[in-house]
Design an enzyme around this catalytic site. Structure first.
Site, PDB file in Angstrom:
ATOM      1  N   THR A 115       5.591  -3.455  17.807  1.00 50.02           N
ATOM      2  CA  THR A 115       4.278  -3.675  18.448  1.00 50.02           C
ATOM      3  C   THR A 115       3.170  -3.537  17.402  1.00 50.02           C
ATOM      4  OG1 THR A 115       4.351  -1.347  19.100  1.00 50.02           O
ATOM      5  CG2 THR A 115       4.914  -2.968  20.803  1.00 50.02           C
ATOM      6  N   LYS A 148       4.003 -13.051  -3.211  1.00 45.56           N
ATOM      7  CA  LYS A 148       2.536 -13.267  -3.151  1.00 45.56           C
ATOM      8  C   LYS A 148       1.841 -11.954  -2.814  1.00 45.56           C
ATOM      9  CE  LYS A 148       1.993 -13.091   1.456  1.00 45.56           C
ATOM     10  NZ  LYS A 148       1.125 -12.166   2.191  1.00 45.56           N
TER      11      LYS A 148
HETATM   12  N1  LIG Z   1      -0.312  -8.324   9.571  1.00 47.90           N
HETATM   13  C1  LIG Z   1      -0.304  -9.591   9.149  1.00 47.90           C
HETATM   14  O1  LIG Z   1      -1.385 -10.235   9.044  1.00 47.90           O
HETATM   15  C2  LIG Z   1       0.979 -10.273   8.799  1.00 47.90           C
HETATM   16  C3  LIG Z   1       2.132  -9.562   8.589  1.00 47.90           C
HETATM   17  N2  LIG Z   1       3.285 -10.214   8.249  1.00 47.90           N
HETATM   18  C4  LIG Z   1       4.506  -9.470   7.972  1.00 47.90           C
HETATM   19  O2  LIG Z   1       5.009  -8.973   9.197  1.00 47.90           O
HETATM   20  C5  LIG Z   1       5.727  -7.748   8.943  1.00 47.90           C
HETATM   21  C6  LIG Z   1       5.194  -6.696   9.899  1.00 47.90           C
HETATM   22  O3  LIG Z   1       3.853  -6.452   9.501  1.00 47.90           O
HETATM   23  P1  LIG Z   1       2.723  -5.915  10.445  1.00 47.90           P
HETATM   24  O4  LIG Z   1       2.928  -6.294  11.859  1.00 47.90           O
HETATM   25  O5  LIG Z   1       1.461  -6.312   9.828  1.00 47.90           O
HETATM   26  O6  LIG Z   1       2.970  -4.356  10.260  1.00 47.90           O
HETATM   27  P2  LIG Z   1       2.323  -3.176  11.052  1.00 47.90           P
HETATM   28  O7  LIG Z   1       2.333  -2.012  10.167  1.00 47.90           O
HETATM   29  O8  LIG Z   1       1.053  -3.607  11.673  1.00 47.90           O
HETATM   30  O9  LIG Z   1       3.340  -2.946  12.268  1.00 47.90           O
HETATM   31  C7  LIG Z   1       4.684  -2.675  12.082  1.00 47.90           C
HETATM   32  C8  LIG Z   1       5.196  -2.194  13.415  1.00 47.90           C
HETATM   33  O10 LIG Z   1       6.607  -2.027  13.320  1.00 47.90           O
HETATM   34  C9  LIG Z   1       6.897  -0.784  13.916  1.00 47.90           C
HETATM   35  N3  LIG Z   1       8.178  -0.287  13.489  1.00 47.90           N
HETATM   36  C10 LIG Z   1       8.514   0.276  12.308  1.00 47.90           C
HETATM   37  N4  LIG Z   1       9.827   0.619  12.317  1.00 47.90           N
HETATM   38  C11 LIG Z   1      10.298   0.242  13.532  1.00 47.90           C
HETATM   39  C12 LIG Z   1      11.552   0.326  14.157  1.00 47.90           C
HETATM   40  N5  LIG Z   1      12.591   0.846  13.530  1.00 47.90           N
HETATM   41  N6  LIG Z   1      11.689  -0.141  15.418  1.00 47.90           N
HETATM   42  C13 LIG Z   1      10.643  -0.691  16.073  1.00 47.90           C
HETATM   43  N7  LIG Z   1       9.409  -0.801  15.531  1.00 47.90           N
HETATM   44  C14 LIG Z   1       9.251  -0.334  14.285  1.00 47.90           C
HETATM   45  C15 LIG Z   1       5.758   0.108  13.510  1.00 47.90           C
HETATM   46  O11 LIG Z   1       5.724   1.282  14.284  1.00 47.90           O
HETATM   47  P3  LIG Z   1       5.030   2.590  13.641  1.00 47.90           P
HETATM   48  O12 LIG Z   1       3.569   2.296  13.642  1.00 47.90           O
HETATM   49  O13 LIG Z   1       5.427   3.687  14.558  1.00 47.90           O
HETATM   50  O14 LIG Z   1       5.595   2.749  12.263  1.00 47.90           O
HETATM   51  C16 LIG Z   1       4.594  -0.842  13.789  1.00 47.90           C
HETATM   52  O15 LIG Z   1       4.239  -0.866  15.159  1.00 47.90           O
HETATM   53  C17 LIG Z   1       5.494  -7.411   7.453  1.00 47.90           C
HETATM   54  O16 LIG Z   1       6.611  -7.773   6.705  1.00 47.90           O
HETATM   55  C18 LIG Z   1       4.291  -8.265   7.079  1.00 47.90           C
HETATM   56  O17 LIG Z   1       4.291  -8.631   5.712  1.00 47.90           O
HETATM   57  C19 LIG Z   1       3.342 -11.570   8.200  1.00 47.90           C
HETATM   58  C20 LIG Z   1       2.217 -12.313   8.416  1.00 47.90           C
HETATM   59  C21 LIG Z   1       0.946 -11.734   8.699  1.00 47.90           C
HETATM   60  O1  LIG Z   2       0.947 -11.957   4.945  1.00 53.18           O
HETATM   61  C1  LIG Z   2      -0.174 -11.866   5.391  1.00 53.18           C
HETATM   62  C2  LIG Z   2      -0.980 -13.029   5.776  1.00 53.18           C
HETATM   63  O2  LIG Z   2      -0.247 -14.224   5.722  1.00 53.18           O
HETATM   64  C3  LIG Z   2      -0.806 -10.549   5.546  1.00 53.18           C
HETATM   65  O3  LIG Z   2      -1.062 -10.025   4.304  1.00 53.18           O
HETATM   66  P1  LIG Z   2      -1.207  -8.459   4.101  1.00 53.18           P
HETATM   67  O4  LIG Z   2       0.143  -7.864   4.444  1.00 53.18           O
HETATM   68  O5  LIG Z   2      -1.582  -8.295   2.679  1.00 53.18           O
HETATM   69  O6  LIG Z   2      -2.270  -7.991   5.043  1.00 53.18           O
END
Ligand SMILES: NC(=O)C1=CN([C@@H]2O[C@H](COP(=O)(O)OP(=O)(O)OC[C@H]3O[C@@H](n4cnc5c(N)ncnc54)[C@H](OP(=O)(O)O)[C@@H]3O)[C@@H](O)[C@H]2O)C=CC1
Ligand SMILES: O=C(CO)COP(=O)(O)O
Length: 333
Positions: free
Chosen positions: A10, A194
């Site tokens: 989430t 990246k």
């Molecule tokens: N944010 C962005 O703009 C973008 C992100 N991404 C990629 O998406 C991936 C996720 O990033 P993002 O959503 O930003 O990360 P966040 O830190 O916002 O969220 C990660 C979520 O995963 C949860 N989590 C961690 N471990 C577990 C587990 N074992 N089971 C269930 N949930 C878990 C975390 O919970 P808790 O908070 O309790 O640790 C948290 O809610 C990364 O690899 C990122 O590079 C890709 C494109 C864009």
């Molecule tokens: O991958 C992302 C946008 O495409 C998000 O980048 P950051 O993890 O650096 O915020």
């Protein structure tokens, strides 16, 4: 046709994709480990820990019960950071019931074998009957802009271009434009590395190195990423599309990127050790820096940017060493 979509995590990106898919009429169920976030989504239609005062589609449901989350899943989105992927896969294997389209969104690599995270995921699902096909979503898509329904272009990648085409349609709408692509290695290495280049770009920005320098750094980053990715069989075209060039430009030039912001913080706080201790959010480029460094050593690839950034992040070298040395003796393709 409407699909049953389960999103693992989430977090920021999982929530943003939940909004897209719910806007597209699919049944979206999010699985999270934070009870407060699960309740916030169900009761307030918000995920205020990540997005203050932003309402998400009211049809999105969330649960902290993984077995219930996987009851009727057709599309399974892995929305957790790379370090959590292995653990999450074990849980999914325990409770999964159906054959699902897997959509990975984690931007990282395999730190154990120094290879592709997609290979780890495919191997874990092999023989379980749970994976219909493997796909992954990459491109410039900071979560806050996706939640705000701003125009975003991405690639859905799979070994099978037909599977990529079919599943790209599930995501595509009037603000989210998803194109099929078949180069997993290129997309995955591009997406993971990246983030490390973005940390370097943040350091340049912190020092006010100038626009010429920023543009040269991004170009060098693209070159060095491609040189590494080529060893894994990547296509050069990937580095011209949203997954390659697009995500690099975004992350290496926007303060909305957490990786870029870490780079700025390293300069402001004097060194990487201090900045990392004060960093509360997900920064995938740190782990990717170590993996890239080790891959380069193993494959005897000379990489100015990845070597210097590794020394800054892991041996606490002075951040100014990046500006002083990164453009000396580079190997451009
Ligand atoms: N944010 C962005 O703009 C973008 C992100 N991404 C990629 O998406 C991936 C996720 O990033 P993002 O959503 O930003 O990360 P966040 O830190 O916002 O969220 C990660 C979520 O995963 C949860 N989590 C961690 N471990 C577990 C587990 N074992 N089971 C269930 N949930 C878990 C975390 O919970 P808790 O908070 O309790 O640790 C948290 O809610 C990364 O690899 C990122 O590079 C890709 C494109 C864009
Ligand atoms: O991958 C992302 C946008 O495409 C998000 O980048 P950051 O993890 O650096 O915020």
């Amino acid at each position: 046709m409407n699909k049953n979509v389960t999103i693992i995590g989430t977090g920021a990106y999982g929530t943003a994709l939940a909004n897209v898919l719910s806007d597209n009429g699919h049944n979206v169920l999010m699985y999270g480990i934070e009870e407060t976030q699960v309740n916030d989504i169900n009761i307030n239609h918000e995920n205020s820990f990540f997005f203050k005062n932003i309402k998400i589609n009211s049809k999105i449901k969330a649960t902290s019960d993984l077995a219930a989350a996987l009851e009727n899943t057709e599309i399974l989105i892995l929305g957790v950071p790379s370090f959590a992927i292995r653990g999450v896969l074990q849980d999914i294997k325990k409770y999964g019931k159906n054959e699902m389209v897997i959509v990975n969104t984690a931007k990282g690599l395999d730190d154990k074998e120094l290879g592709l995270l997609s290979d780890v995921i495919k191997k874990e699902f092999a023989g379980t009957g749970l994976m219909k096909c493997y796909t992954a979503l990459y491109g410039p898509s900071v979560a806050i802009e996706v939640i705000e329904r701003k125009p975003t272009g991405l690639m859905l990648v799979s070994d099978d271009i037909n599977a990529a085409s079919e599943n790209a349609k599930i995501f595509t709408n009037e603000y989210f434009f998803v194109y099929p692509w078949d180069d997993i290695a290129g997309c995955e290495i591009g997406a993971a590395l990246k983030n490390t280049v973005a940390i370097a770009a943040g350091i340049f920005s912190g020092f006010k190195a100038g626009d010429n320098a920023q543009a040269s750094l991004i170009t060098l980053g693209l070159n060095e990423i491609y040189i590494i990715a080529k060893e894994f069989g990547a296509k050069v075209e990937t580095f011209l599309n949203y997954a390659g060039l697009g995500d690099l430009i975004l992350t290496a030039s926007s303060v909305k990127s957490r990786n870029f912001r870490l780079g700025v913080a390293i300069v402001e706080q004097g060194d990487a050790k201090t900045a990392l201790l004060n960093t509360q959010y997900t920064v995938e480029g740190v782990a990717s820096a170590e993996i890239a460094y080790k891959i380069c050593k193993k494959m005897k690839i000379s990489s100015s940017l990845f070597e210097i950034i590794y020394e800054i992040l892991y041996n606490n070298n002075r951040p100014i060493s990046l500006i002083n040395n990164v453009f000396k003796n580079v190997n451009l393709v």
